[in-house]
Structure formats: structure tokens, C-alpha cells
Design a protein around this motif. Structure first.
Motif, PDB file in Angstrom:
ATOM      1  N   ASP A 145      88.448 -50.666  16.147  1.00  0.00           N
ATOM      2  CA  ASP A 145      87.631 -51.364  17.129  1.00  0.00           C
ATOM      3  C   ASP A 145      86.832 -50.335  17.923  1.00  0.00           C
ATOM      4  O   ASP A 145      86.832 -49.149  17.590  1.00  0.00           O
ATOM      5  CB  ASP A 145      88.472 -52.274  18.033  1.00  0.00           C
ATOM      6  N   ASN A 146      86.185 -50.771  18.997  1.00  0.00           N
ATOM      7  CA  ASN A 146      85.355 -49.855  19.784  1.00  0.00           C
ATOM      8  C   ASN A 146      86.159 -48.776  20.492  1.00  0.00           C
ATOM      9  O   ASN A 146      85.602 -47.755  20.895  1.00  0.00           O
ATOM     10  CB  ASN A 146      84.506 -50.635  20.791  1.00  0.00           C
ATOM     11  N   MET A 182      81.129 -46.527  11.820  1.00  0.00           N
ATOM     12  CA  MET A 182      81.745 -46.682  13.141  1.00  0.00           C
ATOM     13  C   MET A 182      82.221 -45.331  13.662  1.00  0.00           C
ATOM     14  O   MET A 182      82.003 -44.988  14.829  1.00  0.00           O
ATOM     15  CB  MET A 182      82.917 -47.667  13.060  1.00  0.00           C
ATOM     16  N   HIS A 185      80.584 -42.776  16.863  1.00  0.00           N
ATOM     17  CA  HIS A 185      81.373 -42.224  17.966  1.00  0.00           C
ATOM     18  C   HIS A 185      81.501 -40.706  17.874  1.00  0.00           C
ATOM     19  O   HIS A 185      82.364 -40.102  18.509  1.00  0.00           O
ATOM     20  CB  HIS A 185      82.755 -42.878  17.994  1.00  0.00           C
TER      21      HIS A 185
END
Length: 151
Positions: free
Chosen positions: A81-82, A140, A144
Motif C-alpha cells: 500500500d502507500n 509503486m 517511492h
């Protein structure tokens, strides 16, 4: 065992450790053969230990982890997830936030998310057969700040 072996070769010191033992075994064989051509039982046993040391360590570590730690046998799921990556089991939850993930690689049949040198979450590619899903997980991590050149 395959992931552990792949991670051993992530650092130069891993190559030294893995190659040192068989080279010592070969050296012992060469010394025994040059000194009169006699290969004693003692030299044979020591050279066998040298050749089998690294595979023995890998097998022993895997067996010890599997049989001594109940948590290693329970099913778990990876959650992306984030916030980062979480491995969620029945009795535990292990997480790394995205800033800790500095590199992502595909190697030896795994998608590896590195959080320390030679330490990674190793997810078998067979459990993520969808190439688009693999690409989105890599994207993803890249979003990040992870280095994804090895994918």
C-alpha cells in the motif's frame, strides 16, 4: 533455500565466502597429491567438508528455520500500500515502510524488495503470474524512491 542462495551473491563478500570453501578443498587435494600422491582418509574427509560446507549451511539454516520456528510455517500474505510492504501472518505482522526499500530486482525466480544489503522480501514470481501486477508493484516501489534498474 533458493532465495537464500540468491541473496548470498548480492555482495562481493558473499562470493568470497561461497568460493573460499571449495577452493580450500581443491588446495588440500592438490597438496595431498603433490606430497607423494597419497590421499589419506583424513585429507578426504576435510576436503569433503570444504566442498559441502556452504550447501550444508544453507540446508541447515532452512531446516532450522522451518522446524524450530512455528511462525515460519504459518501462511502469510504480502500487502502493498502507500505506507510500504507488510507480511501479515496469523500471529505476526512484519512491515517495511517505502523509504526502507532501496532496490527492487527480479532474480532467481523472485521479485526482491531490498531493505538492507543482501536482505530482501523475496516473493516468488510464480505467485505473481500477471506481468502487469509485477510491473505495478515495481512502479509503486520506484514512485517511492527505490532503484528498479534490476527488474
Amino acid at each position: 533455500m533458493r532465495a537464500n542462495t540468491a541473496l548470498m551473491f548480492e555482495r562481493a563478500s558473499g562470493y568470497v565466502f561461497v568460493l573460499m570453501w571449495p577452493l580450500m578443498g581443491l588446495g588440500l587435494v592438490a597438496i595431498a597429491m603433490t606430497e607423494g600422491g597419497r590421499f589419506t582418509t583424513h585429507a578426504l574427509l576435510v576436503s569433503l567438508v570444504c566442498f559441502l560446507f556452504v550447501p550444508g549451511i544453507v540446508l541447515t539454516g532452512a531446516a532450522a528455520t522451518h522446524y524450530l520456528y512455528k511462525q515460519s510455517r504459518e501462511p502469510f500474505t504480502y500487502v502493498f500500500d502507500n505506507d510500504g510492504i507488510r507480511a501479515v501472518g496469523v500471529t505476526y505482522e512484519y512491515a517495511h515502510k517505502w523509504p526502507a526499500i532501496f532496490q527492487v530486482k527480479r532474480r532467481a525466480g523472485f521479485l526482491m524488495f531490498f531493505f538492507a544489503p543482501a536482505c530482501a522480501h523475496c516473493i516468488p514470481l510464480r505467485t505473481i503470474p500477471d506481468l502487469e501486477l509485477q510491473t505495478s508493484l515495481i512502479a509503486m516501489a520506484a514512485a517511492h524512491g527505490a532503484d528498479t534498474r534490476g527488474t
